[in-house]
Design an enzyme around this catalytic site. Sequence first.
Site, PDB file in Angstrom:
ATOM      1  N   ARG A   1       0.650   2.848   3.384  1.00 15.65           N
ATOM      2  CA  ARG A   1       0.633   1.992   2.189  1.00 15.65           C
ATOM      3  C   ARG A   1       2.040   1.599   1.748  1.00 15.65           C
ATOM      4  O   ARG A   1       2.257   1.305   0.564  1.00 15.65           O
ATOM      5  CB  ARG A   1      -0.131   2.650   1.042  1.00 15.65           C
ATOM      6  N   ARG A  50       1.805  -1.485  -3.463  1.00 13.46           N
ATOM      7  CA  ARG A  50       1.668  -1.303  -4.899  1.00 13.46           C
ATOM      8  C   ARG A  50       2.815  -0.631  -5.641  1.00 13.46           C
ATOM      9  O   ARG A  50       2.884  -0.735  -6.857  1.00 13.46           O
ATOM     10  CB  ARG A  50       0.381  -0.507  -5.150  1.00 13.46           C
ATOM     11  N   ARG A  79       1.210  -9.873  -6.818  1.00 15.22           N
ATOM     12  CA  ARG A  79      -0.113  -9.487  -7.310  1.00 15.22           C
ATOM     13  C   ARG A  79      -0.463 -10.222  -8.595  1.00 15.22           C
ATOM     14  O   ARG A  79      -1.638 -10.493  -8.878  1.00 15.22           O
ATOM     15  CB  ARG A  79      -0.150  -7.964  -7.537  1.00 15.22           C
ATOM     16  N   ASP A  91      -6.653  -4.665   4.793  1.00 18.83           N
ATOM     17  CA  ASP A  91      -7.517  -3.647   4.198  1.00 18.83           C
ATOM     18  C   ASP A  91      -8.592  -3.266   5.196  1.00 18.83           C
ATOM     19  O   ASP A  91      -9.044  -4.108   5.980  1.00 18.83           O
ATOM     20  CB  ASP A  91      -8.166  -4.184   2.914  1.00 18.83           C
ATOM     21  N   TYR A 139     -18.364   3.459   2.824  1.00 20.70           N
ATOM     22  CA  TYR A 139     -18.332   2.350   1.875  1.00 20.70           C
ATOM     23  C   TYR A 139     -19.572   1.470   1.990  1.00 20.70           C
ATOM     24  O   TYR A 139     -20.097   0.986   0.980  1.00 20.70           O
ATOM     25  CB  TYR A 139     -17.071   1.510   2.093  1.00 20.70           C
TER      26      TYR A 139
END
Length: 340
Positions: A25, A29, A38, A74, A151
């Site tokens: 990652r 973020r 973003r 993703d 998921y």
Amino acid sequence: MIKNDLFLRALKGNSVERPPVWMMRQAGRYLPEYIELRKKYDFFTRVQTPELAAEITVQPIDIIGTDAAILFSDILVVPQAMGLEVQMVESKGPILPKTIATSADLAQLVVDEAADQLSYVYEAIKVTKQKLDGRVPLIGFAGAPFTILCYMVEGKGSKAFDKAKQFCFAQPKLAHELLAKITEVTIQYLRRQIKAGVDCVQVFDSWSGLLSPNDFKEFSQPYLVAIANALKEESPVILFPKGSWYALEDLSTLDIGAIGIDWTISPQLARQLTQNKITLQGNFDPNHLLKPISEIKKEVKQMIEAFGKDRYIVNLGHGILPNVPVTHAKAFVDAVKLYQ
């Protein structure tokens, strides 16, 4: 020609002057530059716009100087390509409004043409390779079949994925049919990524640690093995079954580049279980990046000494946290680069 090939040499098991370093990652973020993007674009716009995905992928190479880039994307693009809607809700995570519960649901999934739906990923790889200009290798990735099943059945993120596990145990035949379909699409998808130019692929089994050793051998391991065997002639493969340290001995017999491990196993035990015959990747607890920089540097040195500099890739035991200061992330990388 890749100028910094430390990462690729470590995957081959070659002796290196120091271990390579990157962070799961790392594209995203915690970086102010990413946060600015973003604010302008929603999540799937960022993922599905090759120029944006490439820009985000290259940001940590420019800012913190890791030895490899990992494509910004993703794992849930695969369920999308198979026909399920995926919504990404900021600060809440993924939501799949329609889930898989019956054989009728399974029959509606797209398999043969699913990888074709992900052309934006392959284009992002090509744009990223141009931006990197041979500075470091580029890693492609996908979610492991069991994690994707979690998921597709649960319909959202979860700490325990009880509904997904119950699906596996109550309807094992259906679960294996779903896992087989996901595996087929994943192989096609990763193969296309390799053709587009990635130098390595990583398979994230983020939720396999929720399984017992016996359940892992039934619902996760066979599909990881199938992916690894299908791609072994085409690219180095890294398997990251988070929390499934009990599988290290079995997985280390595969013809793969490396196995990722989290912080719940010591370097010594990981080396013992794999008999030091495969490259290991990990396993710094991301929360430790919130410690003072002097402590980060000390712990990185201790970690490298515990694993040894060869057959080792320095990484976190999971993705970097959003609240980690950039200076701390850079200190982690710099501590590896200064290792002697």
